[in-house]
Design a protein around this motif. Structure first.
Motif, PDB file in Angstrom:
ATOM      1  N   SER A 149       0.832  -1.209   0.000  1.00 17.51           N
ATOM      2  CA  SER A 149       0.000   0.000   0.000  1.00 17.51           C
ATOM      3  C   SER A 149       0.869   1.263   0.000  1.00 17.51           C
ATOM      4  CB  SER A 149      -0.917  -0.016   1.226  1.00 17.51           C
ATOM      5  OG  SER A 149      -1.623   1.196   1.328  1.00 17.51           O
ATOM      6  N   HIS A 150       1.905   1.281   0.832  1.00 21.75           N
ATOM      7  CA  HIS A 150       2.809   2.440   0.865  1.00 21.75           C
ATOM      8  C   HIS A 150       3.497   2.630  -0.485  1.00 21.75           C
ATOM      9  CE1 HIS A 150       2.637   3.890   4.961  1.00 21.75           C
ATOM     10  NE2 HIS A 150       2.739   2.660   5.427  1.00 21.75           N
ATOM     11  N   LEU A 151       3.982   1.532  -1.079  1.00 24.11           N
ATOM     12  CA  LEU A 151       4.637   1.642  -2.386  1.00 24.11           C
ATOM     13  C   LEU A 151       3.652   2.145  -3.440  1.00 24.11           C
ATOM     14  CD1 LEU A 151       6.934  -1.506  -2.470  1.00 24.11           C
ATOM     15  CD2 LEU A 151       7.650   0.887  -2.419  1.00 24.11           C
ATOM     16  N   HIS A 152       2.420   1.658  -3.393  1.00 27.41           N
ATOM     17  CA  HIS A 152       1.400   2.107  -4.347  1.00 27.41           C
ATOM     18  C   HIS A 152       1.185   3.621  -4.218  1.00 27.41           C
ATOM     19  CE1 HIS A 152      -2.039   1.824  -7.009  1.00 27.41           C
ATOM     20  NE2 HIS A 152      -2.740   2.499  -6.126  1.00 27.41           N
ATOM     21  N   GLN A 153       1.133   4.121  -2.965  1.00 25.97           N
ATOM     22  CA  GLN A 153       0.967   5.558  -2.742  1.00 25.97           C
ATOM     23  C   GLN A 153       2.159   6.337  -3.307  1.00 25.97           C
ATOM     24  OE1 GLN A 153       0.394   5.930   1.473  1.00 25.97           O
ATOM     25  NE2 GLN A 153      -1.603   4.915   1.429  1.00 25.97           N
ATOM     26  N   VAL A 154       3.357   5.794  -3.125  1.00 23.46           N
ATOM     27  CA  VAL A 154       4.552   6.448  -3.669  1.00 23.46           C
ATOM     28  C   VAL A 154       4.480   6.461  -5.191  1.00 23.46           C
ATOM     29  CG1 VAL A 154       7.072   6.277  -3.923  1.00 23.46           C
ATOM     30  CG2 VAL A 154       6.011   5.923  -1.677  1.00 23.46           C
ATOM     31  N   PHE A 155       4.080   5.336  -5.799  1.00 26.48           N
ATOM     32  CA  PHE A 155       3.977   5.253  -7.256  1.00 26.48           C
ATOM     33  C   PHE A 155       2.987   6.287  -7.767  1.00 26.48           C
ATOM     34  CE2 PHE A 155       6.679   1.971  -6.750  1.00 26.48           C
ATOM     35  CZ  PHE A 155       6.230   0.657  -6.728  1.00 26.48           C
ATOM     36  N   GLU A 156       1.829   6.408  -7.096  1.00 30.13           N
ATOM     37  CA  GLU A 156       0.831   7.402  -7.518  1.00 30.13           C
ATOM     38  C   GLU A 156       1.383   8.818  -7.377  1.00 30.13           C
ATOM     39  OE1 GLU A 156      -3.431   5.180  -6.665  1.00 30.13           O
ATOM     40  OE2 GLU A 156      -2.771   6.781  -5.325  1.00 30.13           O
ATOM     41  N   ARG A 157       2.016   9.087  -6.261  1.00 24.58           N
ATOM     42  CA  ARG A 157       2.559  10.420  -5.993  1.00 24.58           C
ATOM     43  C   ARG A 157       3.616  10.795  -7.028  1.00 24.58           C
ATOM     44  NH1 ARG A 157       4.315  11.899   0.033  1.00 24.58           N
ATOM     45  NH2 ARG A 157       2.089  12.207   0.228  1.00 24.58           N
ATOM     46  N   GLU A 158       4.414   9.803  -7.467  1.00 19.71           N
ATOM     47  CA  GLU A 158       5.488  10.047  -8.416  1.00 19.71           C
ATOM     48  C   GLU A 158       5.028   9.935  -9.873  1.00 19.71           C
ATOM     49  OE1 GLU A 158       8.059  10.981  -5.527  1.00 19.71           O
ATOM     50  OE2 GLU A 158       8.570  11.000  -7.626  1.00 19.71           O
ATOM     51  N   GLY A 159       3.823   9.381 -10.090  1.00 20.96           N
ATOM     52  CA  GLY A 159       3.317   9.198 -11.448  1.00 20.96           C
ATOM     53  C   GLY A 159       4.051   8.097 -12.198  1.00 20.96           C
ATOM     54  N   ILE A 160       4.430   7.053 -11.475  1.00 16.58           N
ATOM     55  CA  ILE A 160       5.149   5.930 -12.081  1.00 16.58           C
ATOM     56  C   ILE A 160       4.395   4.630 -11.805  1.00 16.58           C
ATOM     57  CG2 ILE A 160       7.419   7.013 -12.021  1.00 16.58           C
ATOM     58  CD1 ILE A 160       7.968   5.568  -9.425  1.00 16.58           C
ATOM     59  N   SER A 161       4.871   3.532 -12.404  1.00 20.73           N
ATOM     60  CA  SER A 161       4.096   2.299 -12.281  1.00 20.73           C
ATOM     61  C   SER A 161       4.830   1.128 -11.638  1.00 20.73           C
ATOM     62  CB  SER A 161       3.604   1.880 -13.664  1.00 20.73           C
ATOM     63  OG  SER A 161       4.718   1.625 -14.495  1.00 20.73           O
ATOM     64  N   GLY A 162       6.012   1.304 -11.090  1.00 24.47           N
ATOM     65  CA  GLY A 162       6.668   0.163 -10.473  1.00 24.47           C
ATOM     66  C   GLY A 162       7.971   0.505  -9.789  1.00 24.47           C
ATOM     67  N   ARG A 163       8.545  -0.502  -9.140  1.00 19.68           N
ATOM     68  CA  ARG A 163       9.790  -0.332  -8.386  1.00 19.68           C
ATOM     69  C   ARG A 163      10.957   0.117  -9.252  1.00 19.68           C
ATOM     70  NH1 ARG A 163      10.621  -3.974  -3.380  1.00 19.68           N
ATOM     71  NH2 ARG A 163       8.495  -4.528  -2.863  1.00 19.68           N
ATOM     72  N   VAL A 164      11.073  -0.483 -10.417  1.00 17.17           N
ATOM     73  CA  VAL A 164      12.199  -0.147 -11.281  1.00 17.17           C
ATOM     74  C   VAL A 164      12.136   1.331 -11.661  1.00 17.17           C
ATOM     75  CG1 VAL A 164      13.320  -0.613 -13.487  1.00 17.17           C
ATOM     76  CG2 VAL A 164      12.411  -2.512 -12.128  1.00 17.17           C
ATOM     77  N   ALA A 165      10.952   1.804 -12.020  1.00 17.07           N
ATOM     78  CA  ALA A 165      10.797   3.219 -12.364  1.00 17.07           C
ATOM     79  C   ALA A 165      11.074   4.102 -11.153  1.00 17.07           C
ATOM     80  CB  ALA A 165       9.392   3.473 -12.901  1.00 17.07           C
TER      81      ALA A 165
END
Length: 177
Positions: free
Chosen positions: A144-160
């Motif tokens: 959930s935290h990673l998903h929030q970070v991805f949304e905040r950054e406008g990216i779709s995964g760990r590598v990005a």
């Protein structure tokens, strides 16, 4: 079949020392017929979080599942004497892993403290399960935290995420080209 009476008869007046699977989260919730019975948690890949978890659960020791019979017997003797049992090589490895330097990430000031922590461990290549274990939270919470970070950054995964927050570093192969 073992019962409390046969176990007591087999061990004499000594209390039984339980060996529990530390990797199985259900073992922490097992009802105990003897709350004062010492128990040693055994982990496949124990780390500092495993040691802390053992202490929090009131365990009498923390060992690696593949510990040698000699290590296991020393641990049982230590627990019988009232000591906390931990293999010294396990403790040394766990502490060394805890001191490992973080992967280089920058520009994280806009993230929450917990999100920065999770990005830090993800940058070291840890899975959600490993991060959750280290931080004492569930893998779903990490996700959930990673998903929030991805949304905040406008990216779709760990590598990005890692590519976005890693500084440009010249490697020796880049310098040779």
């Amino acid at each position: 079949m073992f019962t409390a009476d046969t176990l007591t008869a087999a061990t004499g007046s000594r209390r039984a020392i339980w060996l529990l699977d530390g990797d199985d989260l259900r073992s922490a919730r097992l009802p105990s017929t003897e709350p004062a019975s010492p128990h040693i948690h055994c982990f496949r890949h124990p780390d500092v979080t495993s040691l802390r978890s053992c202490a929090r659960l009131g365990a009498s020791g923390c060992l690696e599942k593949l510990a040698s019979p000699e290590v296991l017997m020393r641990a049982i003797r230590a627990v019988e004497s009232g000591l906390f049992a931990v293999d010294t090589s396990l403790l040394a490895r766990a502490l060394a892993a805890e001191r490992r330097s973080p992967a280089p990430v920058d520009n994280l000031g806009h993230l929450t403290e917990r999100q920065r922590e999770i990005v830090h461990w993800a940058a070291l290549g840890m899975s959600n399960k490993q991060i959750g274990r280290r931080l004492g939270i569930s893998p779903e919470t990490v996700k959930s935290h990673l998903h929030q970070v991805f949304e905040r950054e406008g990216i779709s995964g760990r590598v990005a995420l890692l590519a976005l927050h890693r500084p440009d570093e010249k490697t020796s192969s880049d310098e040779l080209v």
